[in-house]
Design an enzyme around this catalytic site. Structure first.
Site, PDB file in Angstrom:
ATOM      1  N   ASN A   9      37.756 181.212 104.679  1.00 57.39           N
ATOM      2  CA  ASN A   9      38.483 179.969 104.434  1.00 57.39           C
ATOM      3  C   ASN A   9      39.880 180.329 103.903  1.00 57.39           C
ATOM      4  O   ASN A   9      40.007 180.957 102.841  1.00 57.39           O
ATOM      5  CB  ASN A   9      37.704 179.130 103.411  1.00 57.39           C
ATOM      6  N   HIS A  12      43.529 178.510 100.575  1.00 56.96           N
ATOM      7  CA  HIS A  12      44.316 178.853  99.395  1.00 56.96           C
ATOM      8  C   HIS A  12      45.556 179.666  99.695  1.00 56.96           C
ATOM      9  O   HIS A  12      46.424 179.814  98.837  1.00 56.96           O
ATOM     10  CB  HIS A  12      43.433 179.488  98.324  1.00 56.96           C
ATOM     11  N   HIS A  45      40.002 173.383 105.524  1.00 54.52           N
ATOM     12  CA  HIS A  45      39.662 172.010 105.135  1.00 54.52           C
ATOM     13  C   HIS A  45      40.947 171.198 105.212  1.00 54.52           C
ATOM     14  O   HIS A  45      41.861 171.405 104.421  1.00 54.52           O
ATOM     15  CB  HIS A  45      39.101 172.022 103.705  1.00 54.52           C
ATOM     16  N   ARG A  47      42.427 168.183 104.214  1.00 55.03           N
ATOM     17  CA  ARG A  47      42.109 167.120 103.262  1.00 55.03           C
ATOM     18  C   ARG A  47      42.934 165.880 103.568  1.00 55.03           C
ATOM     19  O   ARG A  47      44.017 165.956 104.133  1.00 55.03           O
ATOM     20  CB  ARG A  47      42.392 167.581 101.825  1.00 55.03           C
ATOM     21  N   ARG A  51      46.944 168.435 100.829  1.00 50.38           N
ATOM     22  CA  ARG A  51      47.582 169.200  99.751  1.00 50.38           C
ATOM     23  C   ARG A  51      47.683 170.694 100.022  1.00 50.38           C
ATOM     24  O   ARG A  51      48.457 171.386  99.387  1.00 50.38           O
ATOM     25  CB  ARG A  51      46.896 168.939  98.421  1.00 50.38           C
ATOM     26  N   GLU A  72      36.577 171.863 108.193  1.00 53.09           N
ATOM     27  CA  GLU A  72      35.874 171.053 107.194  1.00 53.09           C
ATOM     28  C   GLU A  72      36.641 169.753 107.067  1.00 53.09           C
ATOM     29  O   GLU A  72      37.871 169.757 106.919  1.00 53.09           O
ATOM     30  CB  GLU A  72      35.890 171.738 105.828  1.00 53.09           C
ATOM     31  N   THR A 103      35.673 170.701  96.609  1.00 49.23           N
ATOM     32  CA  THR A 103      34.527 169.897  97.020  1.00 49.23           C
ATOM     33  C   THR A 103      33.462 169.978  95.939  1.00 49.23           C
ATOM     34  O   THR A 103      33.084 171.069  95.509  1.00 49.23           O
ATOM     35  CB  THR A 103      33.968 170.423  98.361  1.00 49.23           C
ATOM     36  N   GLU A 153      25.258 173.336 106.129  1.00 49.49           N
ATOM     37  CA  GLU A 153      25.801 174.358 105.245  1.00 49.49           C
ATOM     38  C   GLU A 153      25.265 174.023 103.860  1.00 49.49           C
ATOM     39  O   GLU A 153      25.538 172.954 103.309  1.00 49.49           O
ATOM     40  CB  GLU A 153      27.331 174.371 105.246  1.00 49.49           C
ATOM     41  N   HIS A 190      30.357 177.948  99.246  1.00 52.28           N
ATOM     42  CA  HIS A 190      30.989 177.388  98.049  1.00 52.28           C
ATOM     43  C   HIS A 190      30.719 178.271  96.848  1.00 52.28           C
ATOM     44  O   HIS A 190      29.569 178.470  96.472  1.00 52.28           O
ATOM     45  CB  HIS A 190      30.556 175.947  97.742  1.00 52.28           C
TER      46      HIS A 190
HETATM   47  N1  PXP Z   1      32.167 175.578 102.256  1.00 50.22           N
HETATM   48  C1  PXP Z   1      32.608 174.309 102.039  1.00 50.22           C
HETATM   49  C2  PXP Z   1      31.900 173.180 102.709  1.00 50.22           C
HETATM   50  C3  PXP Z   1      33.734 174.057 101.230  1.00 50.22           C
HETATM   51  O1  PXP Z   1      34.152 172.797 101.034  1.00 50.22           O
HETATM   52  C4  PXP Z   1      34.410 175.166 100.657  1.00 50.22           C
HETATM   53  C5  PXP Z   1      35.642 174.927  99.844  1.00 50.22           C
HETATM   54  O2  PXP Z   1      36.644 174.435 100.669  1.00 50.22           O
HETATM   55  C6  PXP Z   1      33.925 176.454 100.919  1.00 50.22           C
HETATM   56  C7  PXP Z   1      32.792 176.626 101.702  1.00 50.22           C
HETATM   57  C8  PXP Z   1      34.568 177.670 100.341  1.00 50.22           C
HETATM   58  O3  PXP Z   1      34.408 177.649  98.969  1.00 50.22           O
HETATM   59  P1  PXP Z   1      35.085 178.780  98.077  1.00 50.22           P
HETATM   60  O4  PXP Z   1      36.567 178.618  98.212  1.00 50.22           O
HETATM   61  O5  PXP Z   1      34.580 178.481  96.705  1.00 50.22           O
HETATM   62  O6  PXP Z   1      34.627 180.102  98.621  1.00 50.22           O
END
Ligand code: PXP
Length: 239
Positions: A9, A12, A45, A47, A51, A72, A103, A153, A190
């Site tokens: 992901n 960030h 994601h 959003r 952001r 996402e 989330t 998931e 997550h």
């Molecule tokens: N899976 C989902 C559904 C999420 O919403 C997120 C955060 O965007 C992640 C995985 C990744 O989470 P993390 O950044 O804590 O690894």
């Protein structure tokens, strides 16, 4: 155990860019390097408040990602129309609360099966695989199946925060067993990091993990390629 895919992901990377409202660092470049390092997919994601990830990022990623692009998104009309146009390989439906830091939990599919089912049907009709982010709760897993999802998931955030991880791990395993029996594919994500992922990799039938924060945080010190490679090494060693 089977092969567990790593979805990286890159939200960030965009968070850092937006801290300066600048053009760098670019999540599209980060995704390219993550794939070179062995990522099996790229997750973003989009959003509602945009952001971090912007539509520009999503559209460019659709053109550049060579593995799998997982979007996402909240199950809203706006997001649905973007997804149907961009056509990611997979959509993961997530809940979204304005102002949340991240989330906060799984989608409450059980209280809105019919509504979610309509969104799932449209996505699947466009050839997009659909995963639903749910808490490790068997009633939510069954509701995801009823809504027509291909996969769930499992939210690992509660496990990650728990002092007594054994109980939470067992809830994840049980949710996975129920999902497999219903013919759903099993993903997890997550708050997973290089250490707490190890027991989660024993989840029955686990096929995919999605990880953002831990990899991007480590990438600041060692670079994104090494950060992704190291996570792949952990996954390959323990799955
Ligand atoms: N899976 C989902 C559904 C999420 O919403 C997120 C955060 O965007 C992640 C995985 C990744 O989470 P993390 O950044 O804590 O690894």
């Amino acid at each position: 155990m089977g092969y567990v895919r790593l979805g990286v992901n890159v939200d960030h990377v965009a968070t850092l860019r937006e801290a300066r409202k600048s053009v760098a660092p670019d999540p599209v470049e980060a995704a390219f390097l993550a794939e070179l390092a062995g990522a099996d997919g790229i997750t973003v994601h989009l959003r509602m408040d945009r952001r971090h990830i912007k539509e520009r990022d999503l559209r460019l990623l659709r053109q550049t990602v060579k593995t799998r692009l997982n979007l996402e998104m909240a199950a809203t009309e706006e997001m649905l129309s973007i997804a149907l146009e961009v056509k990611p390989d997979q959509v993961t439906l997530v809940p979204e609360r304005p102002g949340e830091v991240t989330t906060e939990g799984g989608l409450d599919v059980a209280s809105s099966v019919d509504e979610i089912a309509k969104v799932v049907e449209k996505l699947k009709g466009a050839g997009i695989e659909v995963s639903i982010f749910v808490d490790p709760d068997t009633s939510q897993v069954k509701a995801a199946k009823e809504a027509g999802a291909d996969a769930i998931e499992i939210h690992t955030g509660i496990y990650a925060a728990a002092k007594n991880k054994e109980n939470e791990l067992e809830r994840i395993f049980e949710a996975a067993r129920v999902a497999r029996n219903l013919g759903l594919r099993v993903h997890a994500g997550h708050d997973l990091n290089y250490r707490n992922i190890i027991p989660v990799l024993k989840t029955p039938g686990l096929e995919e993990v999605n990880i953002g924060h831990a990899i991007i945080a480590r990438a600041i010190y060692v670079g994104i390629e090494r950060a992704v490679r190291e996570m792949k090494e952990v996954i390959n060693a323990y799955s």
